[in-house]
Scaffold this motif. Structure first.
Motif, PDB file in Angstrom:
ATOM      1  N   ASP A 436       0.841  -1.205   0.000  1.00  0.00           N
ATOM      2  CA  ASP A 436       0.000   0.000   0.000  1.00  0.00           C
ATOM      3  C   ASP A 436       0.871   1.249   0.000  1.00  0.00           C
ATOM      4  O   ASP A 436       0.607   2.218  -0.718  1.00  0.00           O
ATOM      5  CB  ASP A 436      -0.914   0.008   1.220  1.00  0.00           C
ATOM      6  N   VAL A 437       1.928   1.218   0.817  1.00  0.00           N
ATOM      7  CA  VAL A 437       2.837   2.367   0.874  1.00  0.00           C
ATOM      8  C   VAL A 437       3.508   2.555  -0.487  1.00  0.00           C
ATOM      9  O   VAL A 437       3.598   3.681  -1.003  1.00  0.00           O
ATOM     10  CB  VAL A 437       3.893   2.157   1.981  1.00  0.00           C
ATOM     11  N   ILE A 438       3.921   1.454  -1.095  1.00  0.00           N
ATOM     12  CA  ILE A 438       4.559   1.549  -2.419  1.00  0.00           C
ATOM     13  C   ILE A 438       3.610   2.209  -3.408  1.00  0.00           C
ATOM     14  O   ILE A 438       3.999   3.090  -4.184  1.00  0.00           O
ATOM     15  CB  ILE A 438       4.985   0.147  -2.905  1.00  0.00           C
ATOM     16  N   ILE A 439       2.347   1.813  -3.348  1.00  0.00           N
ATOM     17  CA  ILE A 439       1.378   2.382  -4.296  1.00  0.00           C
ATOM     18  C   ILE A 439       1.242   3.879  -4.070  1.00  0.00           C
ATOM     19  O   ILE A 439       1.200   4.674  -5.021  1.00  0.00           O
ATOM     20  CB  ILE A 439       0.021   1.682  -4.153  1.00  0.00           C
ATOM     21  N   LEU A 440       1.206   4.278  -2.786  1.00  0.00           N
ATOM     22  CA  LEU A 440       1.043   5.704  -2.507  1.00  0.00           C
ATOM     23  C   LEU A 440       2.269   6.493  -2.990  1.00  0.00           C
ATOM     24  O   LEU A 440       2.125   7.584  -3.559  1.00  0.00           O
ATOM     25  CB  LEU A 440       0.810   5.925  -1.012  1.00  0.00           C
ATOM     26  N   VAL A 441       3.445   5.934  -2.754  1.00  0.00           N
ATOM     27  CA  VAL A 441       4.659   6.594  -3.256  1.00  0.00           C
ATOM     28  C   VAL A 441       4.593   6.692  -4.777  1.00  0.00           C
ATOM     29  O   VAL A 441       4.898   7.731  -5.378  1.00  0.00           O
ATOM     30  CB  VAL A 441       5.918   5.813  -2.817  1.00  0.00           C
ATOM     31  N   ASN A 442       4.130   5.627  -5.386  1.00  0.00           N
ATOM     32  CA  ASN A 442       3.957   5.596  -6.836  1.00  0.00           C
ATOM     33  C   ASN A 442       3.039   6.734  -7.292  1.00  0.00           C
ATOM     34  O   ASN A 442       3.313   7.423  -8.279  1.00  0.00           O
ATOM     35  CB  ASN A 442       3.365   4.232  -7.219  1.00  0.00           C
ATOM     36  N   ALA A 443       1.959   6.931  -6.503  1.00  0.00           N
ATOM     37  CA  ALA A 443       1.020   7.996  -6.854  1.00  0.00           C
ATOM     38  C   ALA A 443       1.721   9.345  -6.899  1.00  0.00           C
ATOM     39  O   ALA A 443       1.487  10.148  -7.803  1.00  0.00           O
ATOM     40  CB  ALA A 443      -0.120   8.033  -5.843  1.00  0.00           C
ATOM     41  N   ILE A 444       2.576   9.574  -5.921  1.00  0.00           N
ATOM     42  CA  ILE A 444       3.305  10.848  -5.898  1.00  0.00           C
ATOM     43  C   ILE A 444       4.198  10.958  -7.126  1.00  0.00           C
ATOM     44  O   ILE A 444       4.255  11.998  -7.793  1.00  0.00           O
ATOM     45  CB  ILE A 444       4.130  10.963  -4.601  1.00  0.00           C
ATOM     46  N   PHE A 445       4.875   9.878  -7.452  1.00  0.00           N
ATOM     47  CA  PHE A 445       5.749   9.890  -8.636  1.00  0.00           C
ATOM     48  C   PHE A 445       4.962  10.157  -9.903  1.00  0.00           C
ATOM     49  O   PHE A 445       5.446  10.838 -10.799  1.00  0.00           O
ATOM     50  CB  PHE A 445       6.506   8.561  -8.758  1.00  0.00           C
ATOM     51  N   ILE A 446       3.763   9.605  -9.956  1.00  0.00           N
ATOM     52  CA  ILE A 446       2.954   9.835 -11.154  1.00  0.00           C
ATOM     53  C   ILE A 446       2.628  11.313 -11.285  1.00  0.00           C
ATOM     54  O   ILE A 446       2.668  11.894 -12.374  1.00  0.00           O
ATOM     55  CB  ILE A 446       1.651   9.004 -11.090  1.00  0.00           C
TER      56      ILE A 446
END
Lengths: 796, 796
Positions: A436-446
């Motif tokens: 879940d944390v990875i996905i959220l970090v991914n969201a920021i990168f997007i």
């Protein structure tokens, strides 16, 4: 609607028709968590007609009994063939072709010559006729000709042919006429037996009409009274609108403006000149909005919703009694007298079950018999026989754990401590949280700028992290369970990731090869990347409940898709005939003098041109659909209506008002009523349990497992504990005797409002109740079921 | 909410509190069709507390029993005084004064010096404090201090005083500060015991919050995901909006735009640049609208509605049990043992009835006793005693025809054949039709230009025709029946006509005297003229039903008026502090250079200025309310929000989004839920009958008349037949013995959803059921009443 058993059955099973015959050929045994889609549709009653036919077939000794259709082997084969999924798919295919012809006819998105489209159309008509003839073959003549649906289809075919010939011959001598029969095409979509749900929605609308008409007249009266008041109050003031045109001077314009105000589309603007003139005049508009926008619109919703409920209940009662009726008919075909009561012998029963479900395993059959013939007396009594269809619909699972394929191939490695550690890690909650944390970090990168090379590398990192996640899960969980039919989110995950991988690779390849990135592929990659974020929701229990409810009512929402398609199609065809090429869209970079007025000088200084609505036009089917969607959303619809009124005639506004009444007041309200009802059922299910008679019996016999015990994510873990629970339970002979076969009980998992309501209703009919006679069932009216004394629970 | 019997009573009877004590002093006898308003409120239980007090008073022998409040005559007098309508009216008066102070404080509509407003405010606070002290006197101390309402009021008084002092002293040294306590003023409106309905609506909202929060978070998540997608899809395209500003380049702007799209306010506009660029992008917006506008908004409605229903049921159950509880307490005070059972002696019962309803006629009392003491055993048993409050609430009518006064004065003339002919004529249907036609002709004349002298003469003709109609009706029907309390439309007719007559005469006088017609009077005349047209509706039965339902739920809709007032007031005060004088309105004829940008250069080229929204500002309370109304209607709210964001700060948009969430997502949905529920109850009533135990008993005794028998328009005609029916019925001794007194049974006439639901619920509690203990009743939670097994009727 005048129609009898044989034909009604096609109605009943239409929803599950694609999967229906397939289902009866599907093997049940052996597969844990195998889901049979048609049985999942709960009380939808897919098998009564099959059972009745089979009963007639089995009881060939009693061949000449009075049942309303032929039961010769050919007739049955013809009937099965009619219902075969290929035939139904073909019908839908031709309907799609027929409807999409509008894309190729003038005004066309992809123009084709008239000859080509007309040949295709004739082809479609032939197919429809063929389907109809086939239907006539499997239906008693009297029934066939009594049914308005069939008449409708035939009439439409004839009218379309006439129109084609007339249009073609006029075209040949260069006279342009109107292809009016195109607006009739949705008739095929509605009237084929497979579209029961859409027809039901239309019936619901038709039944609501009288009630809504009076409210609507009252509403119109109110609008007219307010218009008169506005004319008197503001007409002589010499006020001007923002655009400088006179304000409220013509009663028809006022009535239109006030109708628009009901939809709130011109909300403060229509008030501003009067409000600027004198603050007190705002009271007039506030009163108007409270009465017409808030109260009347709520009353419309109330009327529609009330009728929807009444109608729904009636249909369900009808279905339940029809089902009961057919089962009794089947019983009467097979019954023999034993002692004082009529029963069905075990041998007959077995033959029947084998005919209906040819692929049923013998242990499964044993289990069914066990439930039906409790006392093991060698025959099944009437009450138990009536439940056979439901019994066949209940899913049977075998309780045996499937071992992981890797465990089978290399047990030593798979069971090594390192491997076990990995498995425990993957099953741990923290694993989910980390991702879940990875996905959220991914969201920021997007959200960050992707032209930065560091960020585009990060994207590769994320992609590989997700792939590792999937591989780890596949390593830990049994792959076939992981891709179980109901593991929606697992499928979602994998598909999104694979698609993203493919698209990203494709994009990179193209980019490095041609130094040019394809816009389409890039867009798809972006959307896929962002859709991944959806997975965070699934981790939060409260969200999952809401999302699951929404996904569950999804299929039923497609009914509304069908309904909307039909209405849109008709309005689009009319709109295309009336308004095509009146408004042109020019590329924004194109500097033609007419570009700003959409190629039509009549639009000069209009709000339509000022807002750059040129692309909202009726110049092809796709544009027309998008325009109608905008009208459905309501906002600015008066600008669109005004624009088209300017380029044609003021009367064009009637088209838009008509569309508003049909779509917003009727269909959108039915949609809201449907969502309300679905959520209420979901809420009342959350707190209670509905058990049918069979479910109770299965529980008594101790051969059921509750659905919840084998739920989504935790399935494999659960399986382990459950299994060990069973192995400790060896003393239980009854269970052992049934060789690990169990019924899956789905009480909390009814997918649709219909199915649930039917279950509820059935649990309220007494088992002895044979229901009213067939004629009466078919003529049930919603007002019959209004309770004489409404109860407290009931009304609030 | 911690509070006990004595205090809860104030809650129960708050709605009917204005008429309550007046009611118990009203004489029942003699008047046919006299309607007692408090008894009309059906199951609202206005008398249990009075009965309990009276029982304590009557049973002075048992004076020291343990009841939770004082029963000395002074205490009772104090209690009655507290509940007296003058006291309540005074409280409301001070609340109004306090709330309307905002009109006179800066930014003011009518500026007054700070000293004046602060003195008035202190005066109001003193009045509130006095009321609170009075309440403390009639309530047990413990109960008083436990109640959060009282604490709230005291706290608000203290805070307001502090704020006044601080603001005043800062003002004295010329420092301008914020009068923040003004936003607290609605606390008085909510927390006074008389505002039970508004509090209930707030409780309903509070209970809905947790459920709605999760849906809202999910919704926000969805909006953010779509924003991210939009940023990626459209951010780098270099697209421009119609106004030439960059399109979808900033994630916060995108999120705001997409939130606005959920409200549909910027519907096609926000899509157009992307759609013009590429047709396929419309799919993105269509998906967004389907998911967020249609599905999520419907889910919000479903959640709110579901909670509203649950909560409503819970409150009603609470009220019904409380009522039962109080009656049992009263019984226990008066009971004596006779044989094996406890009863109340006839003498005690009579004293009690006399204390509760001092003006009850002896024949009425006899009738009540007759119903309560069926066997005429000289005492009333528990079951019958418990019904006493309901029994006192049932209206009693005397069956005697009132003769027309003219008939009494000059019987010969009134009964002459010419007079009878006139009467028959007036009663004839054709008379109604003729006047309907006249009204329609009148409507056409109104629409025509009135400067034509012929038409203004025609207006006099119509006016005299209407006056003749009223006179004829008064001649034919008995005047007191014609102006019966429920003869809404007769009152309406006469008031409209008289007002029109007065206004027209006044206008003509002014016009001829000063050659100048007053705009205000002319406007009123016009509105009155047009309102007359409403009468046509009454002639059509189907319309009358809808209108009657709407009028019946009118009073309850005022609750929402209160709720909206509270929310608007708080938002208006905040808005006035934040935005006042940022936007100025200039007279349209004024040609100041700033007029077009509302006096604020920041608005140059903004949509706000372009649409001439300058008058939509927060410069005084009235403007703020109208602006908030426009925001409630939703359309163009983003333009308003954008305008105020330009003149202050982008964060100002949060104020507008907050308002949208509170008012549109919560309050408007509760309003819709309320209308839905009211209509469903009205529908289920149409088809069924709810009878309470007492009504059944009255029917058995043959001393009831159905409400419908003495209905509106036909009352006098009906009376005649009914009377002759009775005179032919002389043999019926039971009826004769009761001297023409009958109970009016109102089963089909429950005015409110509440009253009806309470009747339904009471008819489901067994007469022996004493209900749960008091503490439990007060702590009922909505989840308790969810049915374990939802029934079919129930859920669909």
């Amino acid at each position: 609607m005048g129609c009898t058993a044989a034909q009604l059955c096609f109605r009943c099973d239409s929803l599950s028709s694609f999967g229906r015959l397939g289902a009866s050929k599907q093997p049940f045994p052996g597969c844990f968590l195998s889901l049979d889609k048609s049985s999942e549709s709960g009380g939808r009653a897919p098998r009564e007609q099959d059972l009745l036919l089979a009963a007639a077939y089995v009881s060939d000794a009693q061949y000449n009994r009075n049942i309303p259709f032929e039961t010769s082997p050919q007739a049955i084969r013809l009937y099965y063939f009619y219902n075969h999924w290929t035939m139904q798919a073909a019908t839908y295919f031709f309907i799609c072709i027929d409807l999409s012809l509008a894309l190729f006819e003038e005004p066309a998105l992809f123009p084709l010559p008239f000859l080509a489209t007309s040949i295709v159309e004739v082809l479609c008509l032939t197919a429809f006729l063929g389907r109809l003839v086939h239907f006539a073959k499997v239906t008693p003549q009297m029934v066939f000709w009594k049914d308005t649906k069939n008449i409708c289809i035939m009439l439409t075919i004839v009218l379309t042919l006439i129109d084609l010939i007339v249009y073609g011959s006029l075209e040949a001598v260069n006279i342009h006429s109107v292809r009016w029969s195109r607006a009739l095409r949705p008739v095929f979509l509605i009237n084929f037996p497979e579209s029961r749900q859409i027809r039901r929605a239309f019936r619901s609308i038709r039944n609501t009409l009288p009630d809504i008409l009076y409210v609507f007249l009252l509403f119109l009266f109110s609008v007219l009274m307010f218009s008169l008041m506005a004319l008197k109050l503001f007409g002589d003031r010499g006020l001007k609108t923002v655009e400088g045109s006179p304000y409220f001077t013509n009663i028809l314009d006022i009535a239109f403006e006030l109708y628009v105000l009901v939809t709130t589309a011109n909300s403060p603007d229509v008030m501003m000149p009067a409000y600027d003139f004198n603050g007190w005049y705002s009271l007039y508009f506030i009163t108007y909005i409270i009465i017409n926008t808030y109260i009347f619109m709520s009353v419309f919703l109330a009327v529609v919703y009330n009728n929807y409920r009444k109608h729904l209940k009636n249909e369900i009662r009808k279905l339940a009694y029809l089902k009961r009726h057919k089962m009794i008919e089947a019983f009467n075909l097979l019954k023999v007298q034993v002692g004082t009561e009529f029963v069905v012998k075990e041998a007959q029963w077995r033959r029947l079950a084998k005919v209906v479900a040819p692929d049923i395993s013998s242990s499964h059959l044993e289990l069914l018999l066990r439930v039906s013939d409790e006392g093991q007396k060698g025959h099944v009594d009437k009450m138990n026989f009536l439940r056979l269809a439901d019994l066949l619909n209940i899913q049977v699972v075998t309780i045996n754990i499937k071992r992981h394929p890797l465990e089978a191939w290399m047990p030593r490695v798979y069971q090594s401590s390192a491997s076990l550690l990995v498995q425990r890690m993957v099953r741990h909650r923290v694993f989910v949280w980390v991702y879940d944390v990875i996905i959220l970090v991914n969201a920021i990168f997007i959200a960050l700028d992707e032209r930065n090379p560091f960020i585009s590398y990060a994207e590769w990192l994320f992609l590989s992290l997700y792939i590792i996640e999937i591989l780890l899960k596949l390593y830990t969980y049994e792959p076939r369970s992981y891709f179980g039919r109901r593991q929606f989110w697992n499928w979602f995950d994998v598909l999104i990731i694979i698609a993203a991988l493919v698209a990203t690779v494709a994009n990179t390849t193209i980019q490095s090869a041609r130094k040019y990135s394809s816009q389409q592929i890039l867009d798809i990659v972006l959307i896929l990347r962002i859709l991944r974020l959806l997975r965070v929701i699934v981790s939060i229990e409260r969200f999952r409940v809401i999302v699951t409810t929404l996904i569950n009512i999804g299929p039923a929402m497609l009914t509304f898709g069908g309904l909307v398609l039909v209405v849109y199609y008709v309005f689009a065809i009319i709109g295309m005939e009336a308004f095509h090429s009146k408004v042109q869209f020019f590329d924004p970079n194109f500097t033609a003098p007419d570009a700003l007025v959409c190629g039509n000088p009549a639009l000069k200084d209009s709000a339509f041109a000022r807002n750059r609505y040129c692309k909202n036009n009726f110049n092809d089917l796709a544009s027309a659909f998008i325009l109608l969607m905008e009208l459905t959303v309501v906002n600015q619809w008066h600008v669109l209506a005004g624009g088209f009124a300017l380029v044609t005639h003021q009367a064009a506004k009637l088209y838009f008002v008509g569309f508003h009444i049909v779509v917003v007041i009727l269909i959108v309200n039915i949609f809201i009523a449907f969502i309300l009802e679905a959520f209420f059922v979901a809420y009342s299910l959350e707190k209670s349990e509905v058990e049918t008679a069979i479910e109770k019996k299965i529980q008594e016999l101790g051969v059921g497992i509750q659905e919840e015990a084998v739920q989504d994510g935790k399935l494999v873990d659960n399986m382990d504990t459950r299994d060990s629970g069973f192995s400790g339970d060896d003393g239980d002979n009854k269970r052992k005797a049934l060789k690990g076969l169990y019924f899956r009980i789905a009480s909390k998992k009814y997918r649709t409002v219909d199915a649930l309501l039917q279950q509820m209703f059935e649990s309220e009919i007494a088992p002895e109740d044979e229901g009213p006679p067939l004629d009466e069932i078919l003529n049930f009216s919603p007002s019959d079921i209004c309770p004489k004394n409404p109860s407290f629970e009931n009304s609030a």
